[in-house]
Each structure stands twice: as C-alpha cells, then as structure tokens.
Scaffold this motif. Sequence first.
Motif, PDB file in Angstrom:
ATOM      1  N   PRO A   1       1.004   6.064  -6.651  1.00 41.22           N
ATOM      2  CA  PRO A   1       0.142   6.297  -5.490  1.00 41.22           C
ATOM      3  C   PRO A   1      -0.958   5.244  -5.422  1.00 41.22           C
ATOM      4  CG  PRO A   1      -0.526   7.703  -7.296  1.00 41.22           C
ATOM      5  CD  PRO A   1       0.698   6.959  -7.774  1.00 41.22           C
ATOM      6  N   GLY A   2      -1.724   5.286  -4.355  1.00 44.99           N
ATOM      7  CA  GLY A   2      -2.902   4.436  -4.272  1.00 44.99           C
ATOM      8  C   GLY A   2      -3.910   4.813  -5.337  1.00 44.99           C
ATOM      9  N   ASN A   3      -4.709   3.847  -5.733  1.00 44.33           N
ATOM     10  CA  ASN A   3      -5.675   4.058  -6.812  1.00 44.33           C
ATOM     11  C   ASN A   3      -6.992   3.399  -6.420  1.00 44.33           C
ATOM     12  OD1 ASN A   3      -7.036   3.914  -9.466  1.00 44.33           O
ATOM     13  ND2 ASN A   3      -5.040   4.505 -10.286  1.00 44.33           N
TER      14      ASN A   3
ATOM     15  N   SER B   1       0.829  -1.203   0.000  1.00 40.08           N
ATOM     16  CA  SER B   1       0.000   0.000   0.000  1.00 40.08           C
ATOM     17  C   SER B   1       0.865   1.255   0.000  1.00 40.08           C
ATOM     18  CB  SER B   1      -0.934   0.013   1.214  1.00 40.08           C
ATOM     19  OG  SER B   1      -1.928  -0.977   1.101  1.00 40.08           O
ATOM     20  N   ALA B   2       0.365   2.267  -0.677  1.00 40.53           N
ATOM     21  CA  ALA B   2       1.015   3.575  -0.674  1.00 40.53           C
ATOM     22  C   ALA B   2       0.744   4.266   0.662  1.00 40.53           C
ATOM     23  CB  ALA B   2       0.482   4.404  -1.835  1.00 40.53           C
ATOM     24  N   PRO B   3       1.483   5.327   0.963  1.00 29.94           N
ATOM     25  CA  PRO B   3       1.249   6.042   2.228  1.00 29.94           C
ATOM     26  C   PRO B   3      -0.177   6.558   2.387  1.00 29.94           C
ATOM     27  CG  PRO B   3       3.367   6.674   1.310  1.00 29.94           C
ATOM     28  CD  PRO B   3       2.691   5.823   0.276  1.00 29.94           C
ATOM     29  N   ASP B   4      -0.887   6.749   1.263  1.00 31.18           N
ATOM     30  CA  ASP B   4      -2.269   7.238   1.352  1.00 31.18           C
ATOM     31  C   ASP B   4      -3.264   6.158   1.742  1.00 31.18           C
ATOM     32  OD1 ASP B   4      -2.470   5.770  -1.021  1.00 31.18           O
ATOM     33  OD2 ASP B   4      -2.510   7.537  -2.317  1.00 31.18           O
ATOM     34  N   GLY B   5      -2.820   4.909   1.856  1.00 30.29           N
ATOM     35  CA  GLY B   5      -3.683   3.818   2.298  1.00 30.29           C
ATOM     36  C   GLY B   5      -4.250   2.958   1.200  1.00 30.29           C
ATOM     37  N   GLY B   6      -4.132   3.408  -0.043  1.00 37.69           N
ATOM     38  CA  GLY B   6      -4.625   2.624  -1.169  1.00 37.69           C
ATOM     39  C   GLY B   6      -3.519   1.809  -1.810  1.00 37.69           C
ATOM     40  N   VAL B   7      -3.903   0.807  -2.579  1.00 37.18           N
ATOM     41  CA  VAL B   7      -2.906   0.066  -3.344  1.00 37.18           C
ATOM     42  C   VAL B   7      -2.821   0.661  -4.744  1.00 37.18           C
ATOM     43  CG1 VAL B   7      -3.157  -2.068  -2.035  1.00 37.18           C
ATOM     44  CG2 VAL B   7      -4.563  -1.710  -4.059  1.00 37.18           C
TER      45      VAL B   7
END
Length: 287
Positions: free
Chosen positions: A125-127, A96-102
């Motif tokens: 980034p997360g998507n 996971s990215a730091p934003d919480g999404g994969v």
Amino acid sequence: MDVIDRAETYLQLHGRLIDRLRFAALFRDGPRERVLDVLRCYQNTDGGFGNALEPDLRGAGSQPEPVEVAFWVLDELDAFDSPMVAAACDYLAGISAPDGGVPFVLPSVRDTPRAPWWETPDDPPGNLIPTASIAGLLHKHGSTHPWLAAATGFCWSRIAALTETSPYEARAVVTFLDLVPDRPRAEAEFARLRDALLATVSFDPDAPGDAHFPLDFAPSPLRLPMFTEDVLDAHLDALLRAQSDDGGWSGNWLMWTPVVEHEWGGYLTVHRLGTLRAYGRLPGFCQ
C-alpha cells in the motif's frame, strides 16, 4: 584545518562524485549544473531514480525512496525547475497505490542487493515514507504536478489516523506538516501529534545505535514549534564534536556492506554541513 577544510579532505578521499560536487557547489562556489549532470545519471528512463543513489538500495531499477534522496539534493540547490522533477512525479504517479500514496519499496527490490530492512509484501500500500517527505518538498517549491493532489490527500488521511508513530515515519510527517501550505490544518495536526512525534526523538546527544536526534527532524529551522533553542544548541554543539578525525560524519545505522559506509559518509557530510550553515554555525557561510 577548520570544519569546512576537514570535510573537503574527507570527501576527496571517500566521497562519491555527486557528493564532492554538492560540496563544491554549496561551499566553494562551484557550478550547480555539474551536480545536476551527475544526478541525471541516477535517473532512469521511467523517471524514477535508482543506481544506488540511496546507498542501501544497490539495484539499477527505480524505487520510491531514491526519489526523495534526489529531491533533497534538488532542494539544497534550489533546482526544482529541473525537468527531472516532472519526470520523477510522472514515475510516482505510475507506481502509486489506489490510496494515492507511493509504497515504501516495490517488490522488484527482491531481485537486487539491498539492506535487510528493504522488504515488502507483494502488493504494497501507500506509505507516509516517503510520500509525505516528497509531497512536502514539492509543496515547498510550488509544484503543480497532478500527482501532488492525490498524494497530499493521502498524507492528510494517514496523518489524521495516527496516534503513535515510529522515528522514520515521524520525520516524514514533520517534513510534510512543516512545508504544506495549509498552515491551520498543519498546525492543528502537529499540536495533536506533538507528544507522539517527540516520543520518537533521542534527546541525549550520546545515545547509541540507530537514534534519531532533533537535527534529523529539523536539519534547518522549522516553522513548527518542535524544539526549543537550548535543545537545538546542545545538538549543534554535539554535531560539531561528532566530526571524525578524518573530517566526515557517518551514519549511526547498520553498514551492511563496506561501500555504503563511504557512500553514506559522503552524503551525510555535505548534509551535516548544510545543517550547521542553516543554524549559523559555519562562520562566513550564510544560509
């Protein structure tokens, strides 16, 4: 032959083992454990899935999107108690990215054969694709894995920022909003975004190319008020007509290498039968 028998013949001639076993489990009272046995062969030691479970990603290594494919298979079998789920969530937590999404896809994809749309920056980034669909399915089955809380927060944040969207993202958003437990929040976001979501839908059943039809968004009846009954009926009629002479259904996007046409064909044939059953269009088969 009827719809089911024709599809079975198609799968016998063209389908992967996993899709033949999915058909047998869902429509011929076959053992569901055999599907799970084969699905495990696509799961890597890191908990992710690869090995062309998603036919357009040909590499052996794990990627986020094949986790979604695996989860849809587990969903249709009502098998979210499988240890594969927790292992896959551990994998998702690790990428996971730091934003919480994969991310949509990981940079390791560059080292493998794949369809041309699988591209990514060095630090993706997360998507919402596939985070929202994966999170929605986990919520549907009552998962308590720690990854889900951060992923859900990511989805709410990204959805709140949307004013327009694209078809694949819209499909992921609809899955999340339909399945997430916080119904007042989901229904409010859906009401806000409904026009933007519908703008990505092809309502003409004969639309050419990579069109996204109502049944792609609603492969089974939604809780969300997205489509009227007459729209769904028209597209269910069209889906029945679309069964090919050899008994299968195929994808309407670029088949960039010969093997993926058959691999997608087998996967989609079982998926389309599941949609027809979910809407009561297969006599003798109830959802």
